[in-house]
Design a protein around this motif. Structure first.
Motif, PDB file in Angstrom:
ATOM      1  N   LYS A 132      -5.103  -3.865  10.493  1.00 12.16           N
ATOM      2  CA  LYS A 132      -6.374  -4.160  10.468  1.00 12.16           C
ATOM      3  C   LYS A 132      -7.253  -3.600  10.957  1.00 12.16           C
ATOM      4  O   LYS A 132      -8.231  -4.024  11.699  1.00 12.16           O
ATOM      5  CB  LYS A 132      -6.567  -5.909  10.197  1.00 12.16           C
ATOM      6  N   ASP A 154      -9.452  -1.490  10.160  1.00 17.27           N
ATOM      7  CA  ASP A 154     -10.840  -1.630   9.651  1.00 17.27           C
ATOM      8  C   ASP A 154     -11.798  -2.669   9.961  1.00 17.27           C
ATOM      9  O   ASP A 154     -13.024  -2.671  10.108  1.00 17.27           O
ATOM     10  CB  ASP A 154     -10.886  -1.594   8.001  1.00 17.27           C
ATOM     11  N   ASP A 158      -5.632   3.746   5.726  1.00 12.07           N
ATOM     12  CA  ASP A 158      -5.834   4.538   6.782  1.00 12.07           C
ATOM     13  C   ASP A 158      -4.320   4.488   7.470  1.00 12.07           C
ATOM     14  O   ASP A 158      -4.019   3.285   7.863  1.00 12.07           O
ATOM     15  CB  ASP A 158      -7.008   4.182   7.615  1.00 12.07           C
ATOM     16  N   SER A 202      -4.900   0.478   8.500  1.00 11.71           N
ATOM     17  CA  SER A 202      -5.276  -0.249   7.717  1.00 11.71           C
ATOM     18  C   SER A 202      -4.974  -0.580   6.304  1.00 11.71           C
ATOM     19  O   SER A 202      -4.965   0.701   5.521  1.00 11.71           O
ATOM     20  CB  SER A 202      -6.876  -0.079   7.574  1.00 11.71           C
ATOM     21  N   LYS A 229      -5.852  -2.351   4.146  1.00 10.43           N
ATOM     22  CA  LYS A 229      -6.865  -2.166   3.219  1.00 10.43           C
ATOM     23  C   LYS A 229      -7.525  -1.053   2.777  1.00 10.43           C
ATOM     24  O   LYS A 229      -8.063  -0.646   1.493  1.00 10.43           O
ATOM     25  CB  LYS A 229      -8.325  -3.239   3.763  1.00 10.43           C
ATOM     26  N   THR A 230      -7.738  -0.262   3.734  1.00  8.70           N
ATOM     27  CA  THR A 230      -8.202   1.053   3.466  1.00  8.70           C
ATOM     28  C   THR A 230      -7.201   2.161   3.247  1.00  8.70           C
ATOM     29  O   THR A 230      -7.738   3.414   2.905  1.00  8.70           O
ATOM     30  CB  THR A 230      -9.338   1.491   4.438  1.00  8.70           C
ATOM     31  N   ARG A 239       0.740  -0.966  -0.015  1.00  7.70           N
ATOM     32  CA  ARG A 239      -0.070   0.106  -0.020  1.00  7.70           C
ATOM     33  C   ARG A 239       0.959   1.228   0.030  1.00  7.70           C
ATOM     34  O   ARG A 239       0.697   2.094  -0.668  1.00  7.70           O
ATOM     35  CB  ARG A 239      -0.869  -0.045   1.278  1.00  7.70           C
TER      36      ARG A 239
END
Length: 205
Positions: free
Chosen positions: A147, A149, A181, A176, A178-179, A51
């Motif tokens: 994680k 999220d 953040d 996160s 995934k997001t 990311r």
């Protein structure tokens, strides 16, 4: 799951703040930071790096085998450029003996756990102790609860992470992959934190 078993070396200038027009100018500082990521398998170490470097998230990719190397350059607000040389280590137990090959000589270490897994938080504490015993005497560490999220499945309280980090003189943040953040904030804020603690000769271009 990991976020890629092997990434090509890369000096990406696409993430973080834009690089200054003249990064080699008199007022600019150029730092090189060897960074190692440690933590249990499946906590998302590779996802964090992917990311950060590529702005991507791939939940279907394979776990890291051995270790992966990537690099990423960002610019901070004071025109300092920071090149991260990132060693992303495998979390499986069978690769634990290889970890010293990667954290030896590292100026900074990021220890990651999964906020839904108390076991991974315990493993993070194991790595902190290992680095305190066998890492560089000047190493600066960050504790990262990934994680974030999945807050409805949280089993490690934010306060637990904060208190452990404070007790051990560590930078702390929840992220996160995934997001996205707090991913860029992790690296940008941590390097500010690290440079305030490391001897000047440890960080050099």
């Amino acid at each position: 799951m990991g976020c890629g078993s092997s990434f090509p070396d890369r000096d990406s200038r696409q993430l973080g703040r834009p690089l200054p027009e003249n990064p080699g100018g008199q007022d600019a500082k150029n730092l090189r930071v060897k960074l190692v990521l440690l933590g249990d398998s499946g906590v998302g170490k590779s996802c964090i790096v992917l990311r950060f470097v590529r702005g991507q998230f791939d939940p279907t990719s394979k776990v890291t085998v051995g270790a992966s190397f990537l690099s990423q350059t960002i610019a901070l607000q004071d025109s300092t450029t920071v090149k991260f040389e990132i060693w992303d280590t495998a979390g499986q137990e069978r690769y634990a003996a290889l970890a010293p090959l990667y954290y030896r000589g590292a100026a900074v270490a990021v220890i990651v756990y999964d906020i839904t897994s108390p076991e991974s938080f315990s493993k993070a504490q194991y790595w902190v102790k290992e680095l305190q015993k066998h890492g560089s005497p000047d190493i600066v560490m960050a504790l990262v609860g990934n994680k974030a999220d999945l807050h409805e499945k949280r089993e490690v309280a934010f306060q637990d992470g904060t208190e452990y980090a404070e007790k051990n003189g560590m930078f702390f943040i929840e992220t996160s992959a995934k997001t996205a953040d707090n991913i860029n904030e992790l690296f940008e804020d941590f390097v500010d934190y690290a440079t305030s603690k490391l001897p000047p000769d440890v960080l050099a271009a």
